[in-house]
Write a protein that holds these residues in place. Structure first.
Motif, PDB file in Angstrom:
ATOM      1  N   THR A 159       3.766  -1.374   3.694  1.00 38.12           N
ATOM      2  CA  THR A 159       2.914  -0.276   3.250  1.00 38.12           C
ATOM      3  C   THR A 159       3.608   0.567   2.191  1.00 38.12           C
ATOM      4  O   THR A 159       2.985   0.984   1.205  1.00 38.12           O
ATOM      5  N   GLN A 160       4.906   0.825   2.358  1.00 37.20           N
ATOM      6  CA  GLN A 160       5.598   1.607   1.338  1.00 37.20           C
ATOM      7  C   GLN A 160       5.686   0.843   0.024  1.00 37.20           C
ATOM      8  O   GLN A 160       5.506   1.417  -1.056  1.00 37.20           O
ATOM      9  N   ARG A 161       5.925  -0.474   0.095  1.00 39.54           N
ATOM     10  CA  ARG A 161       5.989  -1.260  -1.133  1.00 39.54           C
ATOM     11  C   ARG A 161       4.640  -1.286  -1.842  1.00 39.54           C
ATOM     12  O   ARG A 161       4.562  -1.133  -3.066  1.00 39.54           O
ATOM     13  N   VAL A 162       3.564  -1.439  -1.079  1.00 41.41           N
ATOM     14  CA  VAL A 162       2.234  -1.448  -1.681  1.00 41.41           C
ATOM     15  C   VAL A 162       1.893  -0.061  -2.226  1.00 41.41           C
ATOM     16  O   VAL A 162       1.365   0.076  -3.334  1.00 41.41           O
ATOM     17  N   GLY A 163       2.211   0.979  -1.462  1.00 44.20           N
ATOM     18  CA  GLY A 163       1.915   2.338  -1.907  1.00 44.20           C
ATOM     19  C   GLY A 163       2.656   2.713  -3.169  1.00 44.20           C
ATOM     20  O   GLY A 163       2.130   3.434  -4.027  1.00 44.20           O
ATOM     21  N   VAL A 213      -9.217   6.156   7.935  1.00 47.73           N
ATOM     22  CA  VAL A 213      -8.568   7.431   7.587  1.00 47.73           C
ATOM     23  C   VAL A 213      -7.077   7.439   7.936  1.00 47.73           C
ATOM     24  O   VAL A 213      -6.248   7.792   7.093  1.00 47.73           O
ATOM     25  N   PRO A 214      -6.673   7.053   9.151  1.00 50.77           N
ATOM     26  CA  PRO A 214      -5.247   7.114   9.451  1.00 50.77           C
ATOM     27  C   PRO A 214      -4.388   6.177   8.605  1.00 50.77           C
ATOM     28  O   PRO A 214      -3.277   6.539   8.202  1.00 50.77           O
ATOM     29  N   PHE A 215      -4.877   4.969   8.291  1.00 42.34           N
ATOM     30  CA  PHE A 215      -4.083   4.062   7.470  1.00 42.34           C
ATOM     31  C   PHE A 215      -3.945   4.597   6.045  1.00 42.34           C
ATOM     32  O   PHE A 215      -2.911   4.427   5.405  1.00 42.34           O
ATOM     33  N   ALA A 216      -5.001   5.242   5.535  1.00 45.61           N
ATOM     34  CA  ALA A 216      -4.901   5.872   4.213  1.00 45.61           C
ATOM     35  C   ALA A 216      -3.868   7.002   4.242  1.00 45.61           C
ATOM     36  O   ALA A 216      -3.052   7.138   3.322  1.00 45.61           O
ATOM     37  N   LEU A 217      -3.874   7.794   5.308  1.00 47.87           N
ATOM     38  CA  LEU A 217      -2.896   8.875   5.429  1.00 47.87           C
ATOM     39  C   LEU A 217      -1.472   8.319   5.527  1.00 47.87           C
ATOM     40  O   LEU A 217      -0.538   8.882   4.956  1.00 47.87           O
ATOM     41  N   GLU A 218      -1.299   7.209   6.236  1.00 41.47           N
ATOM     42  CA  GLU A 218       0.035   6.628   6.358  1.00 41.47           C
ATOM     43  C   GLU A 218       0.547   6.124   5.017  1.00 41.47           C
ATOM     44  O   GLU A 218       1.731   6.292   4.691  1.00 41.47           O
ATOM     45  N   MET A 219      -0.329   5.509   4.219  1.00 38.24           N
ATOM     46  CA  MET A 219       0.100   5.027   2.914  1.00 38.24           C
ATOM     47  C   MET A 219       0.520   6.203   2.026  1.00 38.24           C
ATOM     48  O   MET A 219       1.535   6.136   1.322  1.00 38.24           O
ATOM     49  N   LEU A 220      -0.232   7.297   2.076  1.00 41.56           N
ATOM     50  CA  LEU A 220       0.116   8.472   1.290  1.00 41.56           C
ATOM     51  C   LEU A 220       1.402   9.123   1.817  1.00 41.56           C
ATOM     52  O   LEU A 220       2.226   9.606   1.041  1.00 41.56           O
TER      53      LEU A 220
END
Length: 293
Positions: A159-163, A213-220
């Motif tokens: 997720t951090q790499r994609v973000g 919503v939570p997965f979007a928040l985690e990526m941010l």
């Protein structure tokens, strides 16, 4: 730098609350379509919602970032399906505590100097929340939760790499449909016959609470925190799970889980104070990513 940590921490905390609320609300589906079916229904709606709202563009991805995003989708499906199978056999707090071993491992391996004390505190909390000395835990459920932990560790890193490599929520709008396709292969055929308009409507609502919503928040959040800080901060999730399990599912914890909450809260506070990403690192994520294909 400190404001980055606060913002990232707030996003991560909001994500954890929504995840546990979504899981508690999904328990009612287990008897109707099973854990795999409940996971498939949420992921399928989430994939549709993100495709419609975000409309990902091929030009936003390099070859490497697209492959990473697909891998993230596979891992996302693994987390969702395996954890729902664990929740069907274990109390919500116990399953979340075991799943947390994944983020804890990330925090231990990737932690900067001075931050490893927080994973140590969190490990004690996980032990107290799990209570292995009782000898009454469902071993199959434990196996599912540990497999979900491995997927969660990979999810944090991917997720951090994609973000960092894909602008906005473009990456999530690709990874979630991939997760839905994987879940469809695993559970879809067995669930199609049990679907009704009522279940589809319930699935739509649950998909917004978890995972959209939570997965979007985690990526941010992962754009503002190190993977070590994010992984340690996730130590709060078992504590949220115990509280929500008590309030919504009537799962009453003993003294050990309550003591475990104190340990993981201490670890989470420590992570918030030491986990901001460096400004230069945060700035690089804003640079446009050229397409190579």
């Amino acid at each position: 730098m400190r404001s980055q940590a606060r913002t990232g921490t707030t996003m991560a905390l909001a994500s954890m609350v929504l995840v546990q609320l979504g899981l508690a609300a999904s328990v009612g589906l287990l008897d109707r379509i099973g854990p795999e079916g409940a996971a498939w229904l949420r992921l399928s709606w989430a994939g549709v919602i993100l495709l419609v709202l975000v409309r990902p563009r091929r030009s936003s991805f390099t070859r490497a970032s697209l492959l990473t995003t697909v891998a993230l989708g596979v891992v996302t499906a693994g987390i969702t399906i395996l954890f729902m199978a664990a929740v069907a056999r274990l109390p919500l707090g116990t399953a979340s505590a075991l799943e947390f071993l994944g983020p804890l491992g990330v925090a231990v391996v990737r932690g900067r100097q001075g931050t490893k004390v927080w994973p140590a505190l969190a490990a004690v909390g996980v032990l107290l929340l799990t209570e292995p000395w009782q000898g009454t835990v469902d071993l199959v459920g434990v196996g599912y939760a540990l497999a979900a932990a491995v997927c969660w560790a990979a999810y944090i890193l991917l997720t951090q790499r994609v973000g960092d490599g894909v602008p906005g929520l473009q990456g999530l709008a690709v990874s979630m449909p991939v997760a839905a396709l994987v879940a469809s292969l695993v559970a879809g055929p067995a669930v199609f016959g049990a679907l009704s308009w009522e279940l589809l409507a319930i699935g739509l609502g649950l998909a917004l609470v978890l995972p959209v919503v939570p997965f979007a928040l985690e990526m941010l959040a992962l754009r503002r925190l190190t993977t070590a800080a994010f992984g340690t901060l996730m130590s709060l999730e078992p504590a949220f799970a115990v509280v929500i399990g008590l309030l919504l599912l009537g799962q009453v914890p003993g003294w050990a889980p309550l003591a475990g909450i104190a340990f993981v809260v201490a670890a989470g506070i420590g992570a918030e104070r030491t986990g901001a990403r460096a400004p230069a690192e945060a700035d690089r994520r804003e640079a446009p990513v050229p397409a190579t294909v």
